[in-house]
Every structure is written in structure tokens, then in C-alpha cells.
Motif scaffolding. Sequence first.
Motif, mmCIF file in Angstrom:
data_model
loop_
_atom_site.group_PDB
_atom_site.id
_atom_site.type_symbol
_atom_site.label_atom_id
_atom_site.label_comp_id
_atom_site.label_asym_id
_atom_site.label_seq_id
_atom_site.Cartn_x
_atom_site.Cartn_y
_atom_site.Cartn_z
ATOM 1 N N ALA A 261 2.357 5.043 1.052
ATOM 2 C CA ALA A 261 1.531 4.025 1.707
ATOM 3 C C ALA A 261 2.077 3.645 3.078
ATOM 4 N N THR A 262 1.153 3.280 3.971
ATOM 5 C CA THR A 262 1.508 2.702 5.263
ATOM 6 C C THR A 262 1.368 1.190 5.129
ATOM 7 N N HIS A 263 1.098 0.511 6.234
ATOM 8 C CA HIS A 263 0.858 -0.932 6.180
ATOM 9 C C HIS A 263 -0.379 -1.254 5.344
ATOM 10 N N MET A 264 -1.317 -0.313 5.281
ATOM 11 C CA MET A 264 -2.557 -0.519 4.527
ATOM 12 C C MET A 264 -2.331 -0.108 3.076
ATOM 13 N N VAL A 265 -1.510 -0.856 2.377
ATOM 14 C CA VAL A 265 -1.037 -0.455 1.049
ATOM 15 C C VAL A 265 -2.175 -0.279 0.054
#
Length: 324
Positions: A261-265
Motif C-alpha cells: 500500500a501507498t498513502h491510499m491504504v
Amino acid sequence: MVSPNTANAEVCRFPVADLNLAVETRNAAGRPVLLFSHGFGQTRGAWNVAATALAEEGCRCVTFDSRGHGESDRVLDGEYRMEQFADDLIRIAKAQPEPPILVGASMGGLLGMLVAGEMTPSPFRALILVDITPRWETAGVERILAFMQAYPEGFADYDEAAEKIAGYLPQRRERKTEEQLRPLLRKGPDGRLRWHWDPALLAGVVSQSERYQPRLLAAASRIDVPVLLLSGASSDVVSSDTVKEFLQRVPHARHVELPHATHMVAGDSNDGFTREVARFVQDLVQQDLVQQNLAQPNSSQPDLSNQQDLDRPDDRHYAGAVQP
């Protein structure tokens, strides 16, 4: 387990101090209560998949569009302040049948920390913070804001918008459909599609965000409810340094890192996100039962611990401690 039809959503216009918010409730009779607060520039739709799954497992799941976002009203004078968002969150939390477990992503998590650390008693049963800590990596935030400001003239059609979003989120395998994009865009008098959020937000909350950091750090140190921090291993907003500082300030917090995941989990790893929320909620339910001197959970409490779809142990990394 409850039948799927109990997860049907009910949408209402919820009055706050100076406007109305769009609030959506799934499985209104369920327990415990999960209150989802989205990130800056998002809508309540960011939680649809997770909220539906958790509602079908017995929880009351409440999502809403923050002021200036989605279907909620915009501030008439264009003056947005963090205190307004915090007050809205408090009002929705207090309207629930019991103190909710707040699930807050990015801006929503910052608001949760602020409220939980400054209000006594906290209006929340617990906090689930989604890729956010009181201090964040400036470069990551600047990348997000750059995309939000990149298309002031909007898009000619949904295909153009989908193409630009795909370039911004290369980790997503599926391109957004017109149906998925409709809640995120509004058609103007000129026929062009523009983001659902009020452009005045950029000059308000965002421009003032840095000055809130000392207040957020102080509030985090005073949080006395159980906390789960879910972070993305590829996030450029939360880092190992910001997580370490957070765990020093909130030593009773549990930290779980989702590797894909990135910041947009929630969007990048929704199964992993939903699984970890379910585990944390189940732990809280068990703690409550122990405190009530009950040997077994009664039938009115959701059992979130035995789902195959939500229980794959290959997609997480733990740090920190579990709230006793």
C-alpha cells in the motif's frame, strides 16, 4: 454473522453548526459503531468496500462527506478552518448510540487525534489511524496537493479524468470507470468535469496545516483510548521516522504496516485494510466482554475473527504494543 440486507445504506442530511453533511449508515442496528472519516479531497465513497464488508459482519458503519466535499454543503464564505471539521466530527460521533471507533484516513485521522487528545472524556471508543501521524513528510503532501491543483479547468470527459488518475496512481491495476468517477466529479456550466471538492479548501485548511503540527503532537501524547495505526509500506506521507515518533508519544498504540500500500491504504490494499480493522475491533469487543465479567461473547456482538477472506496472515507487519 448478520444477513447481507442489514448492510443496506441509509443516507441523510445531518445538520451541524452552519450547514448540512451527507451521512451514510450501514446496518444501523449493528454494534460496535465504526465512524469513518475520509482524507482531504476524498468522499465517503472511499470507504464503500470496507464499510459494506464490516457492516455485513455486524458493525454499524457510518461514513460521511466532510464539509466542502462530495454531497455535503460548502461553506458560503469559503473560510474553512480545522476547528470546523473537528466540531463536525464531534457532532456526528455524539449522535451515535455509543462512542464509535473512529477510522480516520489522512485528514480524518488528524482530526481524530486532535479530538481524542483534547476532549475529556474522548468521544471515541478507539482510534484507527490510516497512514497518518502528527508529523508528516512534506514531500508526500506536496505531491498530493500538486495533483489536486493540476487541472483547474477540469476534464473534457470521464475518459480524460480516468487517464489522469491512472497516471497519478500507477500502483492501481484497474482504471476507474465512469460509474466510479461520477461521485468524484461535477459538471460545470461549461460542460467540463471538475473535482467534487470546494477549491476554497486549498486556501483554507491546507495553507494552515503546518501550524497545527505542535498542537497535534501535544494532542497525540494525551490520547488514552486504544489506537491502531495502519500505514502503507510505500507511503510517502508516513515514514519510519514519523511512525517511531508517534509510537513514542502513544506507546500503547499498535502499528501494522501493509506492504503493498501507498498513502491510499484502503484503496491499494482493501482486503488487508479491512482484515486489520476487523481484528482490532474484535480485540476491543473481547476486552469489553472481559471487563463485563463475561466468559463468552453474546450473540449480539459481531464475530470478526474467523473469516477466510479477511484472515490471510501474509500481508502485514506488526510493531508497537496492544492496548491492555
